[in-house]
Design a protein around this motif. Structure first.
Motif, PDB file in Angstrom:
ATOM      1  N   GLY A  16      15.787  24.668  43.144  1.00 23.71           N
ATOM      2  CA  GLY A  16      16.161  25.783  44.257  1.00 23.71           C
ATOM      3  C   GLY A  16      17.665  25.078  45.023  1.00 23.71           C
ATOM      4  N   TYR A  17      17.517  25.113  46.064  1.00 20.88           N
ATOM      5  CA  TYR A  17      18.592  24.947  47.353  1.00 20.88           C
ATOM      6  C   TYR A  17      18.341  23.496  48.584  1.00 20.88           C
ATOM      7  CZ  TYR A  17      20.329  29.534  45.515  1.00 20.88           C
ATOM      8  OH  TYR A  17      20.490  30.596  44.405  1.00 20.88           O
ATOM      9  N   PRO A  18      18.677  22.669  48.077  1.00 22.71           N
ATOM     10  CA  PRO A  18      17.967  21.400  49.314  1.00 22.71           C
ATOM     11  C   PRO A  18      19.464  21.148  50.258  1.00 22.71           C
ATOM     12  CG  PRO A  18      19.057  20.527  46.820  1.00 22.71           C
ATOM     13  CD  PRO A  18      18.796  22.014  46.738  1.00 22.71           C
ATOM     14  N   PHE A  19      18.465  21.310  51.444  1.00 22.72           N
ATOM     15  CA  PHE A  19      19.022  21.747  53.008  1.00 22.72           C
ATOM     16  C   PHE A  19      20.139  20.782  53.182  1.00 22.72           C
ATOM     17  CE2 PHE A  19      19.086  20.617  57.307  1.00 22.72           C
ATOM     18  CZ  PHE A  19      19.760  21.677  57.895  1.00 22.72           C
ATOM     19  N   TRP A  20      19.801  19.531  51.860  1.00 23.54           N
ATOM     20  CA  TRP A  20      21.342  18.507  52.945  1.00 23.54           C
ATOM     21  C   TRP A  20      22.476  18.699  52.072  1.00 23.54           C
ATOM     22  CZ3 TRP A  20      18.562  17.188  56.972  1.00 23.54           C
ATOM     23  CH2 TRP A  20      17.137  16.719  56.403  1.00 23.54           C
ATOM     24  N   ALA A  70      17.206  16.127  47.502  1.00 24.40           N
ATOM     25  CA  ALA A  70      15.320  16.521  47.594  1.00 24.40           C
ATOM     26  C   ALA A  70      14.732  16.399  48.557  1.00 24.40           C
ATOM     27  CB  ALA A  70      14.823  16.559  45.981  1.00 24.40           C
ATOM     28  N   SER A  71      15.191  14.713  49.604  1.00 27.83           N
ATOM     29  CA  SER A  71      14.247  14.273  50.763  1.00 27.83           C
ATOM     30  C   SER A  71      13.466  14.635  51.200  1.00 27.83           C
ATOM     31  CB  SER A  71      14.718  12.717  50.302  1.00 27.83           C
ATOM     32  OG  SER A  71      14.256  11.735  51.054  1.00 27.83           O
ATOM     33  N   ALA A 104      12.859  21.717  45.849  1.00 31.70           N
ATOM     34  CA  ALA A 104      11.558  21.234  45.369  1.00 31.70           C
ATOM     35  C   ALA A 104      11.980  20.094  44.556  1.00 31.70           C
ATOM     36  CB  ALA A 104      10.789  22.185  44.299  1.00 31.70           C
ATOM     37  N   GLY A 105      11.692  19.499  43.647  1.00 31.33           N
ATOM     38  CA  GLY A 105      11.923  17.817  43.260  1.00 31.33           C
ATOM     39  C   GLY A 105      11.002  17.263  42.732  1.00 31.33           C
TER      40      GLY A 105
END
Length: 404
Positions: A6-10, A69-70, A338-339
């Motif tokens: 997906g698209y990890p925000f950070w 992803a954290s 997701a991670g």
């Protein structure tokens, strides 16, 4: 390993913040660190500050593995209850682990304050009962924490509703807690280390590791060699590739963030992170730009293609649960991801040498829901091991407790 979907925000918010050149010449140092995520950065900072010559290598771009992803909830609360941990380790040891995590939050705050602009914010942590039958064990947990001097308050159903606006049989309000932008913290910390002369190199893949009685030799895929007195494997969930068998169980975890929401609408969510007793648990916290971050929906299959396909569905499920808690908010996923997520059997991390790899090859495996907190603690433990000194957390956080 394919560690995220997906698209990890950070990573979207910050982009590639700084370029670190690959290591292409033969190099010697005191300690070589494999892994350029938040764990490797914290360990490099601790060792460098103590006067050790450190070189860090990362096979991807910095922070592009699990760190991106954290969801970075900084809590002293371990996924395993204090009462349960006391039953397996003894009460004093369980309290030591919890108390050390309290100390780690203070250390992280000090570090973040010195760096500045890493999204660090202090929080309260509300741990609420998901079901009526969870109230009794939650009360036992509260009483033990209170007895051992932790900053906790008990809230019954009416108080939870009045103060936090959610329906729950009971809750524990815990302090301290905090949140941070883990990707930004990693970049800013490693950029500062580079300015101070520490070797930081991304896009540098290790082809082989040879341990010797007095040194460790790393051969890089580009042909260069990195020789060190010790090597620390801080490669997240890929670190287990260096071990004869896994010491944790991999899962997939899911999260999303909303568009920014006004602080007036967020209310207590602006200053309080929340999580529940159910397993897997739902958790909520806000970002420094007032987005609501919601996570959970863990499942037992860490299969990248399946995880990729599940991101949108899991995000919708998480949004539905969060919307039920806070019906007045518009909780719509903007970025979802997701991670890989790993858990040990007792909820504690592993730091130090493994019997199968020898004393000069150390591992940093900060597994569990409070991995960044563990990494802060593990950095000090690893320094002690490199320097040949005892450390109070060694009996709890090293492989000595594992029947290997």
């Amino acid at each position: 390993m394919d560690l995220k979907s997906g698209y990890p925000f950070w990573a979207i918010k910050n982009g590639l913040m700084h370029a670190f050149e690959p290591l292409e010449t033969d190099t010697r140092c005191d300690v070589a660190i494999i892994g350029g995520g938040i764990s490797g950065a914290l360990i490099a900072d601790t060792l460098s500050a103590a006067g050790h010559e450190v070189v860090l290598v990362e096979q991807r771009d910095i922070g592009w593995g699990s760190t991106a992803a954290s969801t970075a909830l900084l809590q002293y609360e371990i996924d395993t209850h204090l009462t349960e941990l006391a039953g397996t380790l003894g009460e004093d040891n369980a309290v030591l682990a919890y108390r050390a995590c309290v100390d780690a939050i203070g250390l992280l705050e000090e570090l973040a304050t010195g760096l500045g602009d890493v999204g660090f914010q202090t929080r309260d942590s509300l741990y609420y009962a998901s079901r009526r039958r969870d109230r009794s064990p939650l009360r036992e947990e509260f009483e033990l924490r209170q007895k051992r001097g932790f900053d906790v308050s008990w809230l019954d159903s009416a108080e939870v509703q009045e103060r936090f606006g959610i329906s729950a049989p009971a809750a524990i309000l815990n302090r301290p807690a905090a949140s941070v932008d883990p990707y930004r913290l990693t970049y800013r910390l490693l950029a500062r280390l580079q300015e101070r002369g520490v070797g930081v190199h991304d896009r540098t893949r290790v082809a082989s590791v040879v341990t010797r009685p007095r040194s460790v030799d790393l051969e890089l895929e580009n042909g260069a060699r990195l020789s060190a007195g010790h090597v620390i494997v801080a490669a997240g969930y890929e670190g287990e590739n260096f071990l004869p068998r896994n010491v944790a169980t991999n899962r997939s975890s899911y999260a999303f963030v909303t568009d920014p929401i006004s602080r007036d609408e967020l209310g207590v969510l602006a200053t309080t992170m929340m999580w529940e007793t159910a397993r897997p648990y739902l958790y909520l916290r806000t970002t420094s730009d007032n987005r609501l971050l919601v996570g959970g929906e863990d499942d037992r299959r860490d299969i990248p293609k399946r995880r990729d396909a599940m991101v949108d569905r899991k995000a919708r499920s998480l949004a539905k649960k969060a919307q039920k808690l806070f019906p007045h908010l518009n909780i719509t996923p903007t970025f979802s991801w997701a991670g890989t997520f790993a858990e040990t059997s007792d909820g504690l991390p592993y730091f130090g040498p493994h019997p199968a790899t020898g004393p000069r090859m150390l591992f940093a495996m900060a597994y569990g829901g409070n991995g960044i907190t563990y990494s802060m603690l593990g950095a000090g433990l690893l320094r002690a091991l490199v320097e040949g000194r005892p450390h109070r957390l060694a009996p709890l956080f090293t492989f000595d407790r594992l029947n290997v």
